[in-house]
Write a protein that holds these residues in place. Structure first.
Motif, short mmCIF file in Angstrom:
data_model
loop_
_atom_site.label_atom_id
_atom_site.label_comp_id
_atom_site.label_asym_id
_atom_site.label_seq_id
_atom_site.Cartn_x
_atom_site.Cartn_y
_atom_site.Cartn_z
N VAL A 16 11.38 28.28 -10.26
CA VAL A 16 11.13 28.11 -9.16
C VAL A 16 10.24 26.87 -8.98
O VAL A 16 10.18 26.06 -8.03
CB VAL A 16 10.53 29.13 -8.24
CG1 VAL A 16 9.61 29.04 -7.00
CG2 VAL A 16 11.43 30.53 -8.16
N ILE A 17 9.20 26.49 -9.81
CA ILE A 17 8.31 25.43 -9.74
C ILE A 17 9.13 24.21 -10.39
O ILE A 17 8.89 23.15 -9.52
CB ILE A 17 7.06 25.83 -10.76
CG1 ILE A 17 6.30 26.73 -10.16
CG2 ILE A 17 6.05 24.41 -10.98
CD1 ILE A 17 5.25 27.33 -10.96
N VAL A 18 9.87 24.47 -11.32
CA VAL A 18 10.25 22.90 -11.99
C VAL A 18 11.59 22.50 -11.17
O VAL A 18 11.65 21.43 -11.17
CB VAL A 18 10.68 23.31 -13.52
CG1 VAL A 18 11.33 22.20 -14.22
CG2 VAL A 18 9.44 23.53 -14.26
N GLN A 21 11.34 20.45 -7.87
CA GLN A 21 10.83 19.06 -8.09
C GLN A 21 11.82 18.17 -8.72
O GLN A 21 11.76 16.93 -8.57
CB GLN A 21 9.57 19.24 -8.82
CG GLN A 21 8.47 20.05 -8.43
CD GLN A 21 8.05 19.38 -7.08
OE1 GLN A 21 7.80 18.32 -6.99
NE2 GLN A 21 7.85 20.26 -6.08
N PHE A 22 12.38 18.80 -9.73
CA PHE A 22 13.41 18.00 -10.22
C PHE A 22 14.74 17.64 -9.40
O PHE A 22 15.05 16.34 -9.43
CB PHE A 22 14.35 18.91 -11.62
CG PHE A 22 15.35 18.07 -12.40
CD1 PHE A 22 15.06 17.05 -13.27
CD2 PHE A 22 16.64 18.45 -12.43
CE1 PHE A 22 16.00 16.17 -13.71
CE2 PHE A 22 17.57 17.69 -13.10
CZ PHE A 22 17.25 16.63 -13.75
N ALA A 27 17.65 13.48 -6.45
CA ALA A 27 18.05 12.86 -5.17
C ALA A 27 17.75 11.60 -4.83
O ALA A 27 18.46 10.90 -3.97
CB ALA A 27 17.67 13.94 -3.96
N LYS A 28 16.65 11.10 -5.43
CA LYS A 28 16.19 9.70 -5.13
C LYS A 28 17.04 8.57 -6.06
O LYS A 28 16.79 7.54 -5.87
CB LYS A 28 14.78 9.63 -5.27
CG LYS A 28 14.08 10.32 -4.08
CD LYS A 28 12.61 10.21 -4.57
CE LYS A 28 11.65 11.25 -3.28
NZ LYS A 28 10.25 10.97 -3.72
N ASP A 29 17.55 9.22 -7.00
CA ASP A 29 18.14 8.50 -8.09
C ASP A 29 19.24 7.60 -7.36
O ASP A 29 20.11 8.13 -6.76
CB ASP A 29 18.75 9.32 -9.29
CG ASP A 29 19.22 8.67 -10.26
OD1 ASP A 29 19.97 7.84 -10.51
OD2 ASP A 29 18.39 8.95 -11.54
N PRO A 30 19.41 6.26 -7.76
CA PRO A 30 20.60 5.50 -7.15
C PRO A 30 21.84 5.91 -7.67
O PRO A 30 22.88 5.84 -6.94
CB PRO A 30 20.18 4.22 -7.77
CG PRO A 30 19.02 4.33 -8.62
CD PRO A 30 18.43 5.54 -8.63
N ILE A 50 20.82 23.36 -10.75
CA ILE A 50 19.57 23.66 -9.94
C ILE A 50 19.95 25.16 -9.24
O ILE A 50 19.11 25.81 -9.29
CB ILE A 50 19.19 22.52 -9.06
CG1 ILE A 50 18.53 21.44 -10.04
CG2 ILE A 50 18.02 23.18 -8.37
CD1 ILE A 50 18.36 20.17 -9.32
N SER A 51 20.93 25.15 -8.69
CA SER A 51 21.29 26.38 -7.88
C SER A 51 21.57 27.50 -8.79
O SER A 51 20.83 28.66 -8.52
CB SER A 51 22.58 26.03 -6.98
OG SER A 51 22.44 25.26 -6.17
#
Length: 72
Positions: A16-18, A21-22, A27-30, A50-51
């Motif tokens: 839940v923590i990691v 954030q990943f 999502a910001k990666d081009p 991630i899901s």
């Protein structure tokens, strides 16, 4: 059963923590979107991974609670 529950809760907390954030980094990666803004396979695969990790975190919590309550 208490050591089992502790390991399961630690696993859930880690996930839940990691992983959220990943996701923010992915999502910001081009590579996540093409020129038209559509999600690429890169983003879709990471969202699935991630899901799965978050579902496993939920299962870990439920099994940890079951271990503590003696349901196992």
């Amino acid at each position: 059963m208490i050591p089992l529950a502790i390991v399961l809760f630690l696993n859930a907390a880690f996930n839940v923590i990691v992983w959220p954030q990943f996701y923010k980094r992915i999502a910001k990666d081009p590579r996540s979107r093409d020129e038209s803004g559509t999600a690429t396979a890169f983003l879709k695969v990471h969202v699935v991974l991630i899901s799965i990790a978050l579902v496993l975190a939920l299962v870990s919590v439920l099994v940890g609670i079951a271990a503590l309550t003696g349901a196992l």
